[in-house]
Scaffold this active site. Structure first.
Site, short mmCIF file in Angstrom:
data_model
loop_
_atom_site.label_atom_id
_atom_site.label_comp_id
_atom_site.label_asym_id
_atom_site.label_seq_id
_atom_site.Cartn_x
_atom_site.Cartn_y
_atom_site.Cartn_z
N GLY A 13 -101.12 -28.64 -46.44
CA GLY A 13 -101.90 -28.56 -45.21
C GLY A 13 -101.66 -29.79 -44.35
N ALA A 14 -102.33 -29.83 -43.20
CA ALA A 14 -102.25 -30.98 -42.31
C ALA A 14 -102.76 -32.22 -43.03
CB ALA A 14 -103.12 -30.72 -41.07
N GLY A 17 -100.33 -35.44 -46.98
CA GLY A 17 -99.44 -36.43 -47.57
C GLY A 17 -98.05 -35.88 -47.85
N ALA A 37 -85.28 -34.40 -37.37
CA ALA A 37 -86.59 -34.19 -36.75
C ALA A 37 -86.57 -32.92 -35.92
CB ALA A 37 -86.95 -35.38 -35.86
N HIS A 53 -94.67 -41.77 -37.49
CA HIS A 53 -93.76 -41.47 -38.59
C HIS A 53 -92.59 -42.45 -38.62
CE1 HIS A 53 -94.75 -37.56 -40.61
NE2 HIS A 53 -95.70 -37.63 -39.70
N ALA A 55 -92.43 -45.49 -37.41
CA ALA A 55 -92.85 -46.84 -37.79
C ALA A 55 -93.01 -46.94 -39.30
CB ALA A 55 -94.17 -47.18 -37.10
#
Lengths: 177, 177, 177
Positions: A13-14, A17, A37, A53, A55
């Site tokens: 899910g959102a 992790g 990407a 992401h 960074a």
């Protein structure tokens, strides 16, 4: 096909992790790594996520943008020397394909054929979007149906499938011993 | 109750592959198989789904429609000679019961009593609907609460419970050895 | 830190049986038990849920309300003699923090520091809210992002993490043997 490189699918899910788990799997391979990407940095919210992401990822990563032609993105990453690739994420890719009125089945076919002969290890990230209440909106229902179908297809093509929950990995499909 | 037939519950999100997993479990039993459908082919989207499911199932299947009285549908399938039954799906059955203002608790009690003495193996399909954001709509919240309660009750009555994710089965409850 | 008490996180969708699983884990410890409730009995639906939960719990439970300062609530429960605590639930706590425009990161830091030195066993309940379709509403998207991040942080701090599905527990993180 023991000579081909491993394909891992990480779903969740959102904010489960999943991207972090996927990145760690890629970084366990020798660098450099290709970050393929599928996001388009169009709106502010997405641009912010991409910055976040980017960074987090350290040196050793090379980014290739592939909002529609994922196979070309993977080929470009490999041609640039990537020894392992991360695709983040399939759900956004699906959304881009539908928005562009592209042929989703043909695109999924192409991806699965590429994965079957992947020249380097690949980890793909996708989203669980079908465990909430049925959306009132017909387009949203159609999208979650397509997303579920795509997840099933790529999971069938993968050597290993992981479900991320609260940052923890749960093995759904283990690589053949 | 070692003499009773096994009861399996397969749950999962939309397009998680739960129906396919459930069908394979039933088809592992000797034919003929009863397909107890809770769907009403009212609107076009649902009629299309039913056609899709029906086309996927091969010979050996007999369909019984049971939008409200699931126990009667199961009895009819067994009376017609089914040696194993598939119920697809409990979430739609719940929706039908609520729409008809039927007594959900009494209906669930009746189903669980039947399952406790199931004369043939039964596989039931249901949906995970509670892992999304809290719905704004009070009716949607009430529905997902009822769906969660029904899933818990049937899971408690089942010998085996499987969660489908990306077409892959994850065992939540294993049959007693 | 083998001398510190165990911390268990139970996550799951709505009506997945997570509270019941968490209560059983706490009741396996010697009484009395502290029930640290993050709910505010403001509206009728929530007041009804609290009554339902309270009626289900038997003797041996002492309730402490802690809608914002969870650490103070845990301290109060321990000071009142609780030998194990249940926190139900983190998602509502997050919602209260956001509504009060409190500093969520600082609050999560404080909770995790407390958990690292928990004087009694603690079981925390949280919700999976990110496995549905992407919400149209930006606030709902932000909430599910924050909820996912909080779940990851507390899961990392916990000794054991359990996913509840259909009333059944699935171990995501096992306590170190």
């Amino acid at each position: 096909m023991a000579s081909m490189a491993s394909v891992v699918l990480v779903t969740g899910g959102a904010r489960s992790g999943k991207s972090r788990i996927a990145e760690a799997r890629v970084e366990a391979q020798p660098a450099p790594w290709g970050y393929v990407a599928t996001a388009e940095a169009g709106d502010g919210e997405m641009a912010e996520r991409i910055r976040h992401h980017r960074a987090r990822r350290g040196a050793g990563w090379q980014t290739v943008e592939a909002s529609l032609d994922l196979v070309a993105g993977l080929d470009a990453a490999v041609a640039a020397g990537a020894r392992a690739c991360l695709v983040d994420c399939l759900t956004l890719w699906l959304s881009n394909l539908l928005h562009a009125e592209a042929d989703v089945d043909a695109a999924a076919d192409g991806l699965c054929r590429w994965l079957a002969e992947a020249p380097v290890p690949v980890v793909l990230v996708t989203n669980e979007v079908g465990a909430g209440i049925v959306p009132l909106n017909a387009l949203a229902r159609a999208f979650r149906d397509e997303a579920g179908r795509l997840n099933q297809r790529v999971a069938a093509a993968a050597d290993e499938v992981i479900l991320a929950v609260a940052g923890l990995p749960l093995t759904l499909k283990a690589p053949a011993g």
